[in-house]
Design a protein around this motif. Structure first.
Motif, PDB file in Angstrom:
ATOM      1  N   VAL A 177      30.435 -23.526 -15.971  1.00  0.00           N
ATOM      2  CA  VAL A 177      31.263 -22.602 -15.196  1.00  0.00           C
ATOM      3  C   VAL A 177      30.351 -21.651 -14.432  1.00  0.00           C
ATOM      4  O   VAL A 177      29.362 -21.151 -14.972  1.00  0.00           O
ATOM      5  CB  VAL A 177      32.206 -21.802 -16.127  1.00  0.00           C
ATOM      6  CG1 VAL A 177      32.936 -20.714 -15.343  1.00  0.00           C
ATOM      7  CG2 VAL A 177      33.204 -22.738 -16.783  1.00  0.00           C
ATOM      8  N   VAL A 178      30.680 -21.421 -13.151  1.00  0.00           N
ATOM      9  CA  VAL A 178      29.946 -20.417 -12.377  1.00  0.00           C
ATOM     10  C   VAL A 178      30.385 -19.054 -12.886  1.00  0.00           C
ATOM     11  O   VAL A 178      31.485 -18.578 -12.600  1.00  0.00           O
ATOM     12  CB  VAL A 178      30.230 -20.563 -10.868  1.00  0.00           C
ATOM     13  CG1 VAL A 178      29.482 -19.484 -10.083  1.00  0.00           C
ATOM     14  CG2 VAL A 178      29.823 -21.947 -10.375  1.00  0.00           C
ATOM     15  N   ASN A 179      29.526 -18.440 -13.662  1.00  0.00           N
ATOM     16  CA  ASN A 179      29.912 -17.225 -14.381  1.00  0.00           C
ATOM     17  C   ASN A 179      29.549 -15.944 -13.638  1.00  0.00           C
ATOM     18  O   ASN A 179      30.168 -14.907 -13.848  1.00  0.00           O
ATOM     19  CB  ASN A 179      29.233 -17.223 -15.758  1.00  0.00           C
ATOM     20  CG  ASN A 179      29.702 -16.087 -16.631  1.00  0.00           C
ATOM     21  OD1 ASN A 179      30.870 -16.002 -16.974  1.00  0.00           O
ATOM     22  ND2 ASN A 179      28.786 -15.185 -16.984  1.00  0.00           N
ATOM     23  N   HIS A 180      28.534 -16.021 -12.760  1.00  0.00           N
ATOM     24  CA  HIS A 180      28.090 -14.806 -12.079  1.00  0.00           C
ATOM     25  C   HIS A 180      27.377 -15.184 -10.791  1.00  0.00           C
ATOM     26  O   HIS A 180      26.740 -16.235 -10.710  1.00  0.00           O
ATOM     27  CB  HIS A 180      27.142 -14.005 -12.982  1.00  0.00           C
ATOM     28  CG  HIS A 180      26.704 -12.703 -12.380  1.00  0.00           C
ATOM     29  ND1 HIS A 180      27.550 -11.622 -12.238  1.00  0.00           N
ATOM     30  CD2 HIS A 180      25.503 -12.311 -11.886  1.00  0.00           C
ATOM     31  CE1 HIS A 180      26.891 -10.621 -11.679  1.00  0.00           C
ATOM     32  NE2 HIS A 180      25.659 -11.015 -11.462  1.00  0.00           N
ATOM     33  N   ARG A 181      27.504 -14.307  -9.783  1.00  0.00           N
ATOM     34  CA  ARG A 181      26.780 -14.478  -8.522  1.00  0.00           C
ATOM     35  C   ARG A 181      25.821 -13.322  -8.338  1.00  0.00           C
ATOM     36  O   ARG A 181      26.188 -12.162  -8.514  1.00  0.00           O
ATOM     37  CB  ARG A 181      27.754 -14.514  -7.344  1.00  0.00           C
ATOM     38  CG  ARG A 181      28.478 -15.839  -7.161  1.00  0.00           C
ATOM     39  CD  ARG A 181      29.425 -15.723  -5.993  1.00  0.00           C
ATOM     40  NE  ARG A 181      30.160 -16.963  -5.770  1.00  0.00           N
ATOM     41  CZ  ARG A 181      31.275 -17.033  -5.062  1.00  0.00           C
ATOM     42  NH1 ARG A 181      31.774 -15.937  -4.501  1.00  0.00           N
ATOM     43  NH2 ARG A 181      31.890 -18.190  -4.892  1.00  0.00           N
ATOM     44  N   TYR A 182      24.597 -13.671  -7.980  1.00  0.00           N
ATOM     45  CA  TYR A 182      23.613 -12.645  -7.663  1.00  0.00           C
ATOM     46  C   TYR A 182      23.473 -12.442  -6.161  1.00  0.00           C
ATOM     47  O   TYR A 182      22.846 -11.471  -5.727  1.00  0.00           O
ATOM     48  CB  TYR A 182      22.250 -13.036  -8.243  1.00  0.00           C
ATOM     49  CG  TYR A 182      22.237 -13.136  -9.750  1.00  0.00           C
ATOM     50  CD1 TYR A 182      22.107 -11.999 -10.540  1.00  0.00           C
ATOM     51  CD2 TYR A 182      22.367 -14.367 -10.385  1.00  0.00           C
ATOM     52  CE1 TYR A 182      22.088 -12.087 -11.927  1.00  0.00           C
ATOM     53  CE2 TYR A 182      22.342 -14.463 -11.774  1.00  0.00           C
ATOM     54  CZ  TYR A 182      22.202 -13.323 -12.530  1.00  0.00           C
ATOM     55  OH  TYR A 182      22.200 -13.412 -13.902  1.00  0.00           O
ATOM     56  N   ALA A 196      22.941 -17.596  -8.748  1.00  0.00           N
ATOM     57  CA  ALA A 196      24.153 -17.662  -9.562  1.00  0.00           C
ATOM     58  C   ALA A 196      23.775 -17.977 -11.002  1.00  0.00           C
ATOM     59  O   ALA A 196      22.645 -18.389 -11.305  1.00  0.00           O
ATOM     60  CB  ALA A 196      25.114 -18.715  -9.018  1.00  0.00           C
ATOM     61  N   GLU A 197      24.748 -17.759 -11.876  1.00  0.00           N
ATOM     62  CA  GLU A 197      24.576 -18.125 -13.288  1.00  0.00           C
ATOM     63  C   GLU A 197      25.629 -19.157 -13.647  1.00  0.00           C
ATOM     64  O   GLU A 197      26.811 -18.989 -13.354  1.00  0.00           O
ATOM     65  CB  GLU A 197      24.735 -16.902 -14.188  1.00  0.00           C
ATOM     66  CG  GLU A 197      24.635 -17.218 -15.678  1.00  0.00           C
ATOM     67  CD  GLU A 197      24.951 -16.015 -16.546  1.00  0.00           C
ATOM     68  OE1 GLU A 197      24.004 -15.362 -17.027  1.00  0.00           O
ATOM     69  OE2 GLU A 197      26.155 -15.724 -16.743  1.00  0.00           O
ATOM     70  N   VAL A 198      25.186 -20.232 -14.286  1.00  0.00           N
ATOM     71  CA  VAL A 198      26.090 -21.276 -14.752  1.00  0.00           C
ATOM     72  C   VAL A 198      25.946 -21.363 -16.267  1.00  0.00           C
ATOM     73  O   VAL A 198      24.819 -21.421 -16.789  1.00  0.00           O
ATOM     74  CB  VAL A 198      25.768 -22.642 -14.111  1.00  0.00           C
ATOM     75  CG1 VAL A 198      26.698 -23.721 -14.654  1.00  0.00           C
ATOM     76  CG2 VAL A 198      25.881 -22.548 -12.594  1.00  0.00           C
ATOM     77  N   LEU A 199      27.077 -21.350 -16.977  1.00  0.00           N
ATOM     78  CA  LEU A 199      26.997 -21.461 -18.434  1.00  0.00           C
ATOM     79  C   LEU A 199      27.989 -22.499 -18.950  1.00  0.00           C
ATOM     80  O   LEU A 199      29.028 -22.761 -18.331  1.00  0.00           O
ATOM     81  CB  LEU A 199      27.194 -20.118 -19.120  1.00  0.00           C
ATOM     82  CG  LEU A 199      28.493 -19.338 -18.959  1.00  0.00           C
ATOM     83  CD1 LEU A 199      29.569 -19.836 -19.900  1.00  0.00           C
ATOM     84  CD2 LEU A 199      28.246 -17.857 -19.226  1.00  0.00           C
TER      85      LEU A 199
END
Length: 358
Positions: A177-182, A196-199
């Motif tokens: 899941v794309v959890n965060h965008r930087y 981005a962060e994917v978890l």
């Protein structure tokens, strides 16, 4: 003389009556038996209420506080510099491994690609010409080798441009899941900047710190019960035990895998982990029945077969909403539930079953 009695008849009568009364009283004091000293009535045994309890097989649990972590958590970074041109996926959207999650503007990359392709074509022509001239004897072999080196350099430059263009498509390295965008559309990112962060939350990892004196009880592959803050409970499996204790806390990191196929459980939250370490015979009682003896030991008072009070040192195995499970009591025990504060070990008591009345 007669006249004396006549004059003092009343006084003599009163004196006579008084004398008779005095003699009667004295006769009672002298003739009655001495008073008996009342003997203190023998103390009656204290009445206590008891609950009959039988031991059951229960699991001794190692209860720990910890947190759950995602199975995989990856910060996706840019591999080339440029401005973010597009973000094809939304926050919270599930993506597959290799799916594009951001695009960087092409800028002059198309022009660099055409220039590199033209350079390769030119170096290929030069190399073929050098080979032909060498075969005809008009050119030394050294020139052929030089032309080949220039061709390989042009081809390498072309590959570098193609790779740079490919890197403008930032892809998810794992499914998740794309959890965060930087970075947002229009932001400039350099090489290695986070985008981005994917978890991936399936499975989850419950992480706890086990004290050094208990770590020998935990086994890889053993079960564990994980309670989440929403009240739900899930069963997991111990998958990792650190081989080295933390030098500050003297605890060992232990990880428990918790299945989460629906991805309904979040990561990053606090959990309570209960790890079964052994099975013991124990009895469930109310915590109010546990007291201290004169040596400060936790224990429970019971009545033995001779109706005398016995104090048993107990060990609390586990606790639940209905009470605590303890070891140390006889397998079949009569536990004092009312009156335990008024009797001591060894004293005789009168026993009434709980709920039966006096």
């Amino acid at each position: 003389m007669s006249s004396f009695f006549a004059r003092n008849r009343s006084a003599l009568t009163i004196a006579g009556v008084a004398l008779l009364l005095t003699l009667w009283i004295l006769s009672g004091v002298l003739t009655r038996e001495p008073p008996q000293i009342n003997q203190r009535a023998e103390a009656q045994p204290m009445t206590v209420a008891v609950m009959r309890s039988a031991a059951q097989t229960v699991e001794r649990l190692l209860t720990l506080q910890g947190e759950v972590q995602a199975d995989q958590r990856v910060t996706v970074r840019a591999e080339t510099a440029g401005r973010i041109a597009a973000l094809p996926v939304e926050l919270g959207q599930r993506v597959s491994a290799g799916e594009v999650i951001a695009r960087i503007s092409m800028d002059d990359r198309d022009a660099r690609l055409r220039r590199a392709e033209a350079a390769v074509r030119g170096r290929e022509t030069d190399y073929r010409a050098a080979q032909q001239l060498a075969r005809e004897g008009f050119q030394a072999q050294l020139r052929v080798e030089t032309a080949l080196a220039e061709l390989e350099a042009a081809r390498a430059e072309l590959e570098a441009v193609r790779l740079d263009i490919a890197n403008t498509h930032i892809r998810a390295p794992i499914a998740g899941v794309v959890n965060h965008r930087y970075a947002e559309v229009g932001d400039f990112v350099g090489r290695a900047d986070p985008v981005a962060e994917v978890l991936e939350n399936h499975p989850l990892r419950a992480v706890v710190q086990v004290p050094q004196h208990n770590v020998h009880r935990v086994q890889v592959g053993g079960p564990a019960h994980v309670s989440f803050v929403d009240g739900s409970e899930h069963t997991g499996t111990v998958r990792y035990i650190s081989a080295r204790a933390d030098t500050t806390t003297r605890t060992f990191r232990v990880e428990i895998t918790v299945p989460n196929e629906e991805r309904s459980l979040p990561s990053g939250v606090s959990v309570q982990v209960r790890i079964p370490v052994e099975q013991v015979m124990a009895q469930r009682i109310s915590p109010a029945l546990i007291g201290l003896d004169d040596r400060g030991r936790l224990g429970v008072k019971t009545v033995d077969d001779d109706d005398r009070v016995a104090f048993h040192v107990v060990d609390v195995v586990r606790a639940d909403a209905d009470g605590v499970w303890v070891t140390g009591l006889p397998e079949a025990a009569r536990i004092i539930t009312i009156g335990q504060g008024f009797v001591n070990a060894g004293e005789p008591v009168r026993v009434v079953d709980e709920g039966a009345g006096s």
